[in-house]
Design an enzyme around this catalytic site. Structure first.
Site, PDB file in Angstrom:
ATOM      1  N   HIS A   1      -0.866  -2.402  -4.503  1.00  0.00           N
ATOM      2  CA  HIS A   1      -0.278  -3.215  -5.573  1.00  0.00           C
ATOM      3  C   HIS A   1      -0.352  -2.532  -6.948  1.00  0.00           C
ATOM      4  O   HIS A   1      -0.691  -3.151  -7.952  1.00  0.00           O
ATOM      5  CB  HIS A   1      -0.957  -4.588  -5.638  1.00  0.00           C
TER       6      HIS A   1
ATOM      7  N   GLU B   1       6.148 -12.362  -0.055  1.00  0.00           N
ATOM      8  CA  GLU B   1       6.395 -11.348  -1.090  1.00  0.00           C
ATOM      9  C   GLU B   1       7.701 -10.618  -0.782  1.00  0.00           C
ATOM     10  O   GLU B   1       7.723  -9.700   0.036  1.00  0.00           O
ATOM     11  CB  GLU B   1       5.239 -10.349  -1.130  1.00  0.00           C
TER      12      GLU B   1
ATOM     13  N   ARG C   1       0.819  -1.208   0.000  1.00  0.00           N
ATOM     14  CA  ARG C   1       0.000   0.000   0.000  1.00  0.00           C
ATOM     15  C   ARG C   1       0.850   1.254   0.000  1.00  0.00           C
ATOM     16  O   ARG C   1       1.884   1.301   0.665  1.00  0.00           O
ATOM     17  CB  ARG C   1      -0.902   0.016   1.243  1.00  0.00           C
TER      18      ARG C   1
ATOM     19  N   HIS D   1       3.348 -12.509  -6.307  1.00  0.00           N
ATOM     20  CA  HIS D   1       2.319 -12.717  -5.289  1.00  0.00           C
ATOM     21  C   HIS D   1       1.773 -14.148  -5.314  1.00  0.00           C
ATOM     22  O   HIS D   1       0.578 -14.368  -5.105  1.00  0.00           O
ATOM     23  CB  HIS D   1       1.199 -11.692  -5.519  1.00  0.00           C
TER      24      HIS D   1
ATOM     25  N   ASP E   1       0.008 -10.303   7.886  1.00  0.00           N
ATOM     26  CA  ASP E   1      -0.030  -9.463   6.685  1.00  0.00           C
ATOM     27  C   ASP E   1       0.986  -8.339   6.909  1.00  0.00           C
ATOM     28  O   ASP E   1       0.642  -7.166   6.863  1.00  0.00           O
ATOM     29  CB  ASP E   1      -1.458  -8.917   6.482  1.00  0.00           C
TER      30      ASP E   1
HETATM   31  C1  GAL Z   1      -1.517  -8.778   0.141  1.00  0.00           C
HETATM   32  C2  GAL Z   1      -1.882  -7.636   1.032  1.00  0.00           C
HETATM   33  C3  GAL Z   1      -3.181  -8.012   1.698  1.00  0.00           C
HETATM   34  C4  GAL Z   1      -4.254  -8.273   0.666  1.00  0.00           C
HETATM   35  C5  GAL Z   1      -3.740  -9.254  -0.373  1.00  0.00           C
HETATM   36  C6  GAL Z   1      -4.677  -9.430  -1.538  1.00  0.00           C
HETATM   37  O1  GAL Z   1      -0.259  -8.596  -0.436  1.00  0.00           O
HETATM   38  O2  GAL Z   1      -0.869  -7.369   1.966  1.00  0.00           O
HETATM   39  O3  GAL Z   1      -3.577  -7.021   2.620  1.00  0.00           O
HETATM   40  O4  GAL Z   1      -4.643  -7.075   0.064  1.00  0.00           O
HETATM   41  O5  GAL Z   1      -2.499  -8.873  -0.874  1.00  0.00           O
HETATM   42  O6  GAL Z   1      -5.899  -9.945  -1.156  1.00  0.00           O
END
Ligand code: GAL
Length: 348
Positions: free
Chosen positions: A106, A313, A81, A180, A251
Protein backbone atom coordinates in the site's frame (compact mmCIF):
# COMPACT_ATOMS: atom_id res chain seq x y z
CA UNK A 1 -26.18 19.76 0.26
CA UNK A 2 -23.54 21.20 2.54
CA UNK A 3 -20.02 20.62 3.82
CA UNK A 4 -19.13 21.19 7.46
CA UNK A 5 -15.63 21.19 8.88
CA UNK A 6 -14.33 20.23 12.31
CA UNK A 7 -10.86 20.07 13.85
CA UNK A 8 -9.87 16.44 14.38
CA UNK A 9 -6.54 16.97 16.18
CA UNK A 10 -2.89 17.12 15.21
CA UNK A 11 -0.62 14.45 13.78
CA UNK A 12 2.63 13.45 15.50
CA UNK A 13 4.31 15.94 13.14
CA UNK A 14 2.02 18.69 14.45
CA UNK A 15 -0.03 18.93 11.27
CA UNK A 16 -3.63 20.10 11.64
CA UNK A 17 -6.17 17.43 10.74
CA UNK A 18 -9.60 18.55 9.56
CA UNK A 19 -12.70 16.43 9.20
CA UNK A 20 -14.99 17.38 6.30
CA UNK A 21 -18.56 16.11 6.34
CA UNK A 22 -20.43 16.06 3.05
CA UNK A 23 -24.10 16.07 4.01
CA UNK A 24 -27.12 15.70 1.74
CA UNK A 25 -30.69 16.94 2.05
CA UNK A 26 -31.79 13.65 3.68
CA UNK A 27 -29.29 14.05 6.53
CA UNK A 28 -26.97 11.32 5.18
CA UNK A 29 -23.29 12.13 5.19
CA UNK A 30 -19.74 11.02 4.43
CA UNK A 31 -16.91 12.25 6.66
CA UNK A 32 -13.39 12.49 5.29
CA UNK A 33 -10.09 13.60 6.83
CA UNK A 34 -7.43 15.59 5.02
CA UNK A 35 -5.11 13.01 6.67
CA UNK A 36 -4.81 10.18 4.14
CA UNK A 37 -8.13 11.12 2.51
CA UNK A 38 -9.55 8.84 5.17
CA UNK A 39 -13.27 8.10 5.18
CA UNK A 40 -14.22 7.92 8.86
CA UNK A 41 -18.00 7.51 8.49
CA UNK A 42 -20.65 6.90 5.87
CA UNK A 43 -24.07 7.39 7.39
CA UNK A 44 -27.00 6.07 5.33
CA UNK A 45 -30.49 4.65 6.05
CA UNK A 46 -31.62 1.08 6.63
CA UNK A 47 -34.99 -0.18 5.31
CA UNK A 48 -36.80 1.62 8.18
CA UNK A 49 -35.02 4.89 7.39
CA UNK A 50 -32.69 4.71 10.41
CA UNK A 51 -29.42 6.51 9.70
CA UNK A 52 -26.30 4.61 10.82
CA UNK A 53 -22.63 4.36 9.98
CA UNK A 54 -21.62 1.61 7.51
CA UNK A 55 -17.80 1.79 7.59
CA UNK A 56 -15.29 1.10 10.36
CA UNK A 57 -13.88 4.30 11.79
CA UNK A 58 -11.77 5.52 14.72
CA UNK A 59 -12.16 8.39 17.16
CA UNK A 60 -8.77 10.11 17.16
CA UNK A 61 -5.96 10.98 14.82
CA UNK A 62 -3.57 9.12 17.13
CA UNK A 63 -5.62 5.93 16.70
CA UNK A 64 -5.46 6.39 12.92
CA UNK A 65 -1.69 6.95 13.03
CA UNK A 66 -0.88 4.09 15.39
CA UNK A 67 -3.53 1.40 15.01
CA UNK A 68 -5.51 1.68 11.83
CA UNK A 69 -5.23 -1.15 9.30
CA UNK A 70 -5.99 1.35 6.51
CA UNK A 71 -9.56 2.04 7.74
CA UNK A 72 -11.14 4.21 5.02
CA UNK A 73 -7.72 5.12 3.62
CA UNK A 74 -6.89 6.51 0.24
CA UNK A 75 -4.19 4.04 -0.74
CA UNK A 76 -1.22 4.84 -3.02
CA UNK A 77 1.08 5.16 -4.83
CA UNK A 78 0.54 1.45 -5.33
CA UNK A 79 -2.35 -0.45 -3.79
CA UNK A 80 -1.45 -3.99 -2.73
CA UNK A 81 1.96 -5.59 -2.54
CA UNK A 82 4.93 -5.07 -4.82
CA UNK A 83 6.82 -8.30 -4.36
CA UNK A 84 10.27 -7.97 -2.82
CA UNK A 85 9.75 -4.19 -2.92
CA UNK A 86 11.38 -4.03 -6.32
CA UNK A 87 10.46 -3.44 -9.93
CA UNK A 88 11.95 -2.49 -13.25
CA UNK A 89 10.94 0.09 -15.82
CA UNK A 90 13.04 0.00 -18.99
CA UNK A 91 16.57 -0.67 -17.70
CA UNK A 92 16.10 0.96 -14.32
CA UNK A 93 15.57 -1.09 -11.20
CA UNK A 94 13.76 0.66 -8.37
CA UNK A 95 13.90 -0.43 -4.73
CA UNK A 96 10.99 0.52 -2.53
CA UNK A 97 10.42 0.85 1.18
CA UNK A 98 9.75 -2.58 2.73
CA UNK A 99 6.84 -2.56 5.15
CA UNK A 100 5.35 -6.05 4.85
CA UNK A 101 7.48 -9.24 5.00
CA UNK A 102 10.11 -7.68 2.73
CA UNK A 103 7.44 -6.51 0.29
CA UNK A 104 6.07 -3.03 -0.31
CA UNK A 105 2.44 -2.80 0.83
CA UNK A 106 0.00 0.00 0.00
CA UNK A 107 2.69 2.49 -1.00
CA UNK A 108 5.20 1.86 1.81
CA UNK A 109 5.98 3.18 5.26
CA UNK A 110 4.41 6.55 4.65
CA UNK A 111 1.98 5.93 1.85
CA UNK A 112 -0.75 8.28 0.63
CA UNK A 113 -2.87 7.13 3.58
CA UNK A 114 -0.47 8.80 6.05
CA UNK A 115 0.09 12.21 4.48
CA UNK A 116 -1.84 15.45 4.68
CA UNK A 117 -3.67 16.36 1.48
CA UNK A 118 -4.69 19.90 0.45
CA UNK A 119 -8.45 19.91 0.63
CA UNK A 120 -11.10 22.09 -0.94
CA UNK A 121 -14.85 21.70 -0.79
CA UNK A 122 -17.50 22.77 -3.28
CA UNK A 123 -21.27 22.37 -3.22
CA UNK A 124 -24.15 22.65 -5.65
CA UNK A 125 -27.84 21.82 -5.38
CA UNK A 126 -27.40 18.09 -5.80
CA UNK A 127 -23.87 17.21 -4.74
CA UNK A 128 -20.97 18.11 -2.50
CA UNK A 129 -17.37 17.49 -3.53
CA UNK A 130 -14.17 17.38 -1.55
CA UNK A 131 -11.12 17.71 -3.81
CA UNK A 132 -7.84 16.45 -2.40
CA UNK A 133 -4.48 17.28 -3.86
CA UNK A 134 -1.05 15.83 -3.10
CA UNK A 135 2.33 15.92 -4.81
CA UNK A 136 4.34 12.80 -4.18
CA UNK A 137 7.97 13.67 -4.80
CA UNK A 138 10.38 11.82 -7.03
CA UNK A 139 11.93 9.09 -4.90
CA UNK A 140 9.24 9.07 -2.20
CA UNK A 141 9.15 5.54 -0.73
CA UNK A 142 11.45 4.66 -3.67
CA UNK A 143 9.04 5.44 -6.52
CA UNK A 144 10.33 7.38 -9.54
CA UNK A 145 8.84 10.64 -10.76
CA UNK A 146 7.05 13.57 -9.19
CA UNK A 147 3.44 12.39 -9.11
CA UNK A 148 0.76 15.06 -8.99
CA UNK A 149 -2.48 13.52 -7.68
CA UNK A 150 -6.05 14.79 -7.42
CA UNK A 151 -8.76 12.71 -5.78
CA UNK A 152 -12.37 13.88 -5.64
CA UNK A 153 -15.02 12.54 -3.28
CA UNK A 154 -18.52 13.51 -4.42
CA UNK A 155 -21.62 12.68 -2.37
CA UNK A 156 -25.10 13.41 -3.67
CA UNK A 157 -28.78 13.46 -2.76
CA UNK A 158 -29.23 9.85 -4.00
CA UNK A 159 -26.71 8.55 -1.42
CA UNK A 160 -24.08 7.86 -4.05
CA UNK A 161 -20.42 8.43 -3.32
CA UNK A 162 -18.22 8.83 -6.37
CA UNK A 163 -14.45 8.70 -5.94
CA UNK A 164 -12.44 9.82 -8.93
CA UNK A 165 -8.68 9.73 -9.22
CA UNK A 166 -6.30 11.58 -11.51
CA UNK A 167 -2.50 11.67 -11.65
CA UNK A 168 0.30 12.90 -13.86
CA UNK A 169 4.04 12.33 -13.66
CA UNK A 170 7.30 13.75 -15.01
CA UNK A 171 9.02 10.32 -15.27
CA UNK A 172 7.70 6.86 -16.10
CA UNK A 173 6.23 5.44 -12.90
CA UNK A 174 3.68 3.11 -11.35
CA UNK A 175 0.37 4.24 -9.91
CA UNK A 176 -2.63 2.27 -8.64
CA UNK A 177 -5.01 4.10 -6.31
CA UNK A 178 -7.91 2.78 -4.30
CA UNK A 179 -9.98 3.33 -1.19
CA UNK A 180 -9.66 0.90 1.70
CA UNK A 181 -13.00 1.37 3.49
CA UNK A 182 -14.14 -1.57 5.62
CA UNK A 183 -17.86 -1.88 4.99
CA UNK A 184 -20.35 -3.25 7.47
CA UNK A 185 -23.91 -2.59 6.36
CA UNK A 186 -25.56 -3.76 9.61
CA UNK A 187 -25.24 -0.18 10.89
CA UNK A 188 -22.81 0.92 13.64
CA UNK A 189 -21.22 -2.56 13.31
CA UNK A 190 -23.91 -4.39 15.26
CA UNK A 191 -22.90 -7.71 13.68
CA UNK A 192 -19.84 -9.01 11.84
CA UNK A 193 -19.90 -9.33 8.05
CA UNK A 194 -20.23 -13.12 7.78
CA UNK A 195 -23.99 -12.91 7.09
CA UNK A 196 -23.58 -10.19 4.48
CA UNK A 197 -24.45 -11.40 1.01
CA UNK A 198 -21.95 -10.65 -1.74
CA UNK A 199 -21.97 -10.77 -5.52
CA UNK A 200 -18.74 -10.19 -7.43
CA UNK A 201 -18.95 -9.97 -11.19
CA UNK A 202 -15.79 -11.98 -11.82
CA UNK A 203 -15.25 -15.39 -13.38
CA UNK A 204 -11.56 -15.40 -12.54
CA UNK A 205 -9.48 -14.50 -9.51
CA UNK A 206 -5.79 -14.02 -8.76
CA UNK A 207 -4.17 -16.76 -6.65
CA UNK A 208 -1.70 -15.78 -3.96
CA UNK A 209 1.14 -17.39 -2.01
CA UNK A 210 1.33 -17.47 1.78
CA UNK A 211 2.68 -13.89 1.75
CA UNK A 212 -0.36 -12.69 -0.20
CA UNK A 213 1.66 -12.06 -3.35
CA UNK A 214 -0.14 -12.91 -6.61
CA UNK A 215 1.02 -16.09 -8.37
CA UNK A 216 -1.42 -16.71 -11.23
CA UNK A 217 -5.02 -16.72 -12.39
CA UNK A 218 -7.73 -19.33 -11.75
CA UNK A 219 -11.40 -19.70 -12.62
CA UNK A 220 -13.78 -19.18 -9.70
CA UNK A 221 -16.13 -21.98 -10.75
CA UNK A 222 -16.40 -24.73 -8.11
CA UNK A 223 -14.17 -22.85 -5.66
CA UNK A 224 -14.92 -20.76 -2.54
CA UNK A 225 -14.20 -17.77 -4.83
CA UNK A 226 -17.37 -18.11 -6.85
CA UNK A 227 -19.46 -15.04 -6.00
CA UNK A 228 -20.97 -14.79 -9.49
CA UNK A 229 -24.29 -15.67 -7.84
CA UNK A 230 -24.90 -13.91 -4.56
CA UNK A 231 -23.60 -15.85 -1.59
CA UNK A 232 -23.20 -15.42 2.17
CA UNK A 233 -19.69 -14.07 2.83
CA UNK A 234 -19.23 -16.66 5.60
CA UNK A 235 -20.30 -19.64 3.52
CA UNK A 236 -16.84 -20.85 2.50
CA UNK A 237 -14.59 -18.40 4.38
CA UNK A 238 -13.13 -21.08 6.62
CA UNK A 239 -13.07 -23.89 4.09
CA UNK A 240 -10.08 -26.18 3.76
CA UNK A 241 -8.82 -24.60 0.57
CA UNK A 242 -5.18 -23.65 0.05
CA UNK A 243 -6.06 -20.18 -1.27
CA UNK A 244 -8.33 -19.48 1.69
CA UNK A 245 -5.60 -20.68 4.06
CA UNK A 246 -2.98 -18.43 2.46
CA UNK A 247 -5.21 -15.39 2.89
CA UNK A 248 -6.59 -16.34 6.30
CA UNK A 249 -9.92 -15.88 4.51
CA UNK A 250 -10.44 -13.78 1.39
CA UNK A 251 -7.56 -11.49 0.43
CA UNK A 252 -7.55 -11.88 -3.34
CA UNK A 253 -7.98 -9.85 -6.53
CA UNK A 254 -11.07 -10.75 -8.55
CA UNK A 255 -10.74 -10.07 -12.28
CA UNK A 256 -13.86 -8.17 -13.25
CA UNK A 257 -16.00 -9.22 -16.18
CA UNK A 258 -15.79 -6.46 -18.73
CA UNK A 259 -19.45 -6.62 -19.72
CA UNK A 260 -20.98 -6.46 -16.22
CA UNK A 261 -22.73 -3.30 -15.03
CA UNK A 262 -21.36 -3.66 -11.52
CA UNK A 263 -18.10 -4.77 -9.97
CA UNK A 264 -19.82 -6.04 -6.85
CA UNK A 265 -23.01 -5.82 -4.80
CA UNK A 266 -23.00 -6.19 -1.02
CA UNK A 267 -26.22 -6.71 0.96
CA UNK A 268 -27.24 -7.09 4.56
CA UNK A 269 -30.68 -8.66 4.67
CA UNK A 270 -31.51 -7.75 8.26
CA UNK A 271 -30.98 -4.00 7.82
CA UNK A 272 -32.06 -4.12 4.17
CA UNK A 273 -29.01 -2.08 3.15
CA UNK A 274 -27.47 -2.69 -0.26
CA UNK A 275 -24.23 -1.28 -1.67
CA UNK A 276 -23.73 -1.33 -5.43
CA UNK A 277 -20.19 -0.76 -6.68
CA UNK A 278 -19.31 0.37 -10.19
CA UNK A 279 -15.81 1.06 -11.47
CA UNK A 280 -13.70 1.36 -14.60
CA UNK A 281 -10.92 -0.68 -12.96
CA UNK A 282 -9.81 -4.20 -13.92
CA UNK A 283 -10.12 -5.84 -10.54
CA UNK A 284 -11.51 -5.70 -7.05
CA UNK A 285 -9.49 -7.02 -4.14
CA UNK A 286 -11.91 -8.62 -1.71
CA UNK A 287 -10.33 -8.56 1.76
CA UNK A 288 -12.55 -10.08 4.43
CA UNK A 289 -11.03 -8.16 7.36
CA UNK A 290 -8.95 -11.12 8.51
CA UNK A 291 -6.66 -9.19 10.83
CA UNK A 292 -8.45 -6.48 12.79
CA UNK A 293 -6.80 -5.69 16.10
CA UNK A 294 -9.14 -6.08 19.09
CA UNK A 295 -7.24 -3.39 21.01
CA UNK A 296 -8.80 -0.73 18.81
CA UNK A 297 -11.80 1.28 19.97
CA UNK A 298 -14.09 2.17 17.10
CA UNK A 299 -16.43 5.15 16.82
CA UNK A 300 -19.28 4.42 19.24
CA UNK A 301 -17.06 2.46 21.64
CA UNK A 302 -17.09 -1.02 20.11
CA UNK A 303 -13.75 -2.89 20.02
CA UNK A 304 -12.20 -4.12 16.79
CA UNK A 305 -12.55 -7.78 15.87
CA UNK A 306 -11.70 -9.93 12.88
CA UNK A 307 -14.32 -9.84 10.15
CA UNK A 308 -16.13 -6.85 11.54
CA UNK A 309 -15.74 -5.17 8.17
CA UNK A 310 -14.78 -6.11 4.62
CA UNK A 311 -12.96 -4.22 1.89
CA UNK A 312 -13.76 -4.19 -1.80
CA UNK A 313 -10.71 -2.42 -3.20
CA UNK A 314 -11.32 -1.56 -6.84
CA UNK A 315 -7.98 -1.18 -8.57
CA UNK A 316 -5.60 -2.23 -11.31
CA UNK A 317 -4.17 -5.76 -10.89
CA UNK A 318 -1.82 -5.92 -7.87
CA UNK A 319 1.92 -6.41 -8.47
CA UNK A 320 1.27 -6.36 -12.23
CA UNK A 321 4.78 -5.03 -12.96
CA UNK A 322 6.31 -8.22 -11.51
CA UNK A 323 3.70 -10.77 -12.58
CA UNK A 324 3.65 -12.45 -16.00
CA UNK A 325 -0.06 -13.19 -15.64
CA UNK A 326 -1.01 -9.50 -15.63
CA UNK A 327 -0.29 -6.76 -18.18
CA UNK A 328 1.85 -4.02 -16.69
CA UNK A 329 0.49 -0.50 -16.42
CA UNK A 330 3.04 2.29 -16.51
CA UNK A 331 2.15 5.96 -16.34
CA UNK A 332 4.23 8.02 -18.74
CA UNK A 333 4.89 11.77 -18.65
CA UNK A 334 2.66 12.27 -21.69
CA UNK A 335 -0.23 10.31 -20.15
CA UNK A 336 -2.86 10.86 -17.46
CA UNK A 337 -3.92 8.21 -14.94
CA UNK A 338 -7.65 8.27 -14.30
CA UNK A 339 -9.91 5.90 -12.38
CA UNK A 340 -13.31 6.03 -10.73
CA UNK A 341 -15.43 4.01 -8.34
CA UNK A 342 -19.06 4.70 -7.55
CA UNK A 343 -20.64 3.42 -4.34
CA UNK A 344 -24.45 3.60 -4.34
CA UNK A 345 -26.15 3.00 -1.00
CA UNK A 346 -29.69 1.70 -1.36
CA UNK A 347 -32.25 -0.32 0.57
CA UNK A 348 -34.03 -3.50 -0.43
C1 GAL B 1 -5.36 -5.47 2.54
C2 GAL B 1 -4.32 -6.49 2.23
C3 GAL B 1 -4.23 -7.39 3.43
C4 GAL B 1 -3.88 -6.59 4.67
C5 GAL B 1 -4.82 -5.41 4.80
C6 GAL B 1 -4.42 -4.46 5.90
O1 GAL B 1 -5.63 -4.65 1.44
O2 GAL B 1 -4.63 -7.20 1.06
O3 GAL B 1 -3.31 -8.44 3.21
O4 GAL B 1 -2.55 -6.17 4.60
O5 GAL B 1 -4.90 -4.68 3.62
O6 GAL B 1 -4.45 -5.06 7.15
Amino acid sequence: MNISTERFGKTKYNEEVIKYSLKNDKGCYVSILNYGGTITEIVVPDKEGILENVVLGLNTIQAYEEQSPYFGSLVGRMAGRISHAQFKIDDNTYSLAKNNNGHNLHGGIQGFDKVIWDAEGSVNENEATLSLHYISEDGEEGFPGNLDVIVRYTFNNSNTLLISYEAITDKKTLVNLTNHSYFNLSGNYKRDILDHVLTIYANEFGCINNEVVPTGIKRVKDTPFDFTKSKRVGEAIDSDDEQIRYGGGYDHPFLLDTNACYAAILEDNESGRRLEIETDQKSVVFYSGNFIDNEMTLIGGKKGENRLGLCLETQYYPDAVNQECFDTYILKPEGVYTAFTKYSFKTN
